[in-house]
Scaffold this motif. Structure first.
Motif, PDB file in Angstrom:
ATOM      1  N   GLU A  30      13.669  13.431  26.177  1.00  0.00           N
ATOM      2  CA  GLU A  30      13.419  12.199  25.465  1.00  0.00           C
ATOM      3  C   GLU A  30      12.328  12.310  24.409  1.00  0.00           C
ATOM      4  O   GLU A  30      12.509  11.921  23.279  1.00  0.00           O
ATOM      5  N   GLU A 122      23.093   7.515  13.168  1.00  0.00           N
ATOM      6  CA  GLU A 122      23.918   8.642  13.566  1.00  0.00           C
ATOM      7  C   GLU A 122      25.395   8.442  13.231  1.00  0.00           C
ATOM      8  O   GLU A 122      26.179   9.391  13.284  1.00  0.00           O
ATOM      9  N   PHE A 155      10.650   9.196  17.640  1.00  0.00           N
ATOM     10  CA  PHE A 155      12.030   8.821  17.932  1.00  0.00           C
ATOM     11  C   PHE A 155      12.786   8.374  16.687  1.00  0.00           C
ATOM     12  O   PHE A 155      14.013   8.511  16.627  1.00  0.00           O
ATOM     13  N   SER A 160      19.904   8.485  15.024  1.00  0.00           N
ATOM     14  CA  SER A 160      19.816   7.580  16.168  1.00  0.00           C
ATOM     15  C   SER A 160      20.422   6.233  15.821  1.00  0.00           C
ATOM     16  O   SER A 160      21.058   6.047  14.778  1.00  0.00           O
ATOM     17  N   GLU A 163      18.975   0.450  18.875  1.00  0.00           N
ATOM     18  CA  GLU A 163      18.864   0.130  20.294  1.00  0.00           C
ATOM     19  C   GLU A 163      18.314   1.312  21.102  1.00  0.00           C
ATOM     20  O   GLU A 163      17.533   1.132  22.035  1.00  0.00           O
ATOM     21  N   ARG A 164      18.728   2.522  20.734  1.00  0.00           N
ATOM     22  CA  ARG A 164      18.255   3.697  21.462  1.00  0.00           C
ATOM     23  C   ARG A 164      16.767   3.934  21.230  1.00  0.00           C
ATOM     24  O   ARG A 164      16.035   4.286  22.161  1.00  0.00           O
ATOM     25  N   ARG A 167      14.845   1.629  23.435  1.00  0.00           N
ATOM     26  CA  ARG A 167      14.906   2.047  24.837  1.00  0.00           C
ATOM     27  C   ARG A 167      14.027   3.263  25.077  1.00  0.00           C
ATOM     28  O   ARG A 167      13.296   3.337  26.088  1.00  0.00           O
ATOM     29  N   GLN A 168      14.073   4.232  24.173  1.00  0.00           N
ATOM     30  CA  GLN A 168      13.265   5.440  24.333  1.00  0.00           C
ATOM     31  C   GLN A 168      11.777   5.115  24.315  1.00  0.00           C
ATOM     32  O   GLN A 168      11.000   5.685  25.092  1.00  0.00           O
ATOM     33  N   GLU A 171      10.921   3.355  27.734  1.00  0.00           N
ATOM     34  CA  GLU A 171      10.976   4.255  28.883  1.00  0.00           C
ATOM     35  C   GLU A 171       9.891   5.323  28.815  1.00  0.00           C
ATOM     36  O   GLU A 171       9.326   5.720  29.848  1.00  0.00           O
ATOM     37  N   THR A 207      16.032  -6.160  17.965  1.00  0.00           N
ATOM     38  CA  THR A 207      16.281  -5.755  19.342  1.00  0.00           C
ATOM     39  C   THR A 207      14.961  -5.764  20.107  1.00  0.00           C
ATOM     40  O   THR A 207      13.908  -5.445  19.561  1.00  0.00           O
ATOM     41  N   HIS A 209      13.198  -4.822  24.104  1.00  0.00           N
ATOM     42  CA  HIS A 209      13.350  -4.176  25.406  1.00  0.00           C
ATOM     43  C   HIS A 209      12.153  -4.542  26.274  1.00  0.00           C
ATOM     44  O   HIS A 209      11.003  -4.479  25.828  1.00  0.00           O
TER      45      HIS A 209
END
Length: 237
Positions: A30, A122, A155, A160, A163-164, A167-168, A171, A207, A209
């Protein structure tokens, strides 16, 4: 470009400094280094040839004085824009909190933002860009504010989706600090919708999280957005 070999050197073995202790980190895929990217000169030359053909087919006069180096510059820019795959050896430097176990540890938010970011989608390899807001409620450790910016950029500098990235971020902060809660809000403009297809002018995507205490407490989520609003957040849905 190095005449012998083009390489971005990756970080040393994956460890993070927490206070005076070295803490092994397990989530290498990650946010730690995946592997140094190595591209030999002959590969760069071949890639430049491909890009010259593509640009020429699309209408660019690739032999003009202004554009003869465009394929090389494009590849170099693309390589730099995806440097997040290299990891960041200076990312994880955590410090002990100042509350020493008092009740304030559970209620004080650390909020940073807006943090500008630029990324490549991506799906089309076109840019999307915007601002990130990060909040967390510390437990035993805090992270230097500059490291939050480095984490966002790590990140974002990959192929990418929005949303990813959110999340990254959530986390990784959860893993690095083990806080009571984490909140991440991203707002971005996607050029894949403005330069092609539906062309949604002046639109942005938001977004959010949540982790831990934020996920359990609506009032805390509201306070996070209020703090973000004071720093320039246009709104939230």
């Amino acid at each position: 470009m190095n005449e012998q070999f083009t390489q971005i050197h990756g970080p040393p073995p994956v460890v993070g400094m927490v206070g005076e202790r070295l803490v092994p980190l397990t989530d290498e895929a990650e946010w730690a280094a995946v592997s140094p990217r190595q591209i030999a000169p002959e590969e760069w030359q071949r890639f430049e040839g491909y890009m010259s053909e593509i640009f020429g087919a699309l209408g660019l006069a690739v032999e003009s004085e202004a554009t003869v180096d465009t394929p090389r510059r494009f590849l170099r820019a693309l390589f730099d824009a995806t440097s997040g795959y290299e990891g960041d050896e200076k990312l994880v430097t955590a410090f002990e909190t100042e509350c020493h176990g008092g009740s304030d540890c559970r209620i004080s938010q650390i909020v940073e933002g807006p943090i500008p970011f630029f990324a490549l989608c991506e799906h089309h390899a076109l840019p999307f860009f915007g601002k990130a807001y990060i909040g967390y409620i510390a437990h035993e450790h805090i992270l230097g504010l500059s490291k939050l910016t480095r984490l966002v950029r790590l990140f974002a500098r990959r192929f990418s989706v929005q949303e990813r990235i959110g999340r990254q971020l959530a986390e990784s902060l959860q893993q690095i600090l083990l806080p009571h809660g984490v909140a991440v809000h991203l707002e971005a403009v996607h050029l894949c919708t403005q330069m092609r297809g539906v062309r949604e002018i002046e639109s942005s995507t938001r977004t959010t999280h949540w982790r831990g205490t934020y996920d359990e407490d609506p009032q805390l989520r509201g306070e996070f957005f209020t703090l973000c609003g004071q720093r320039g957040l246009a709104g939230h849905g």
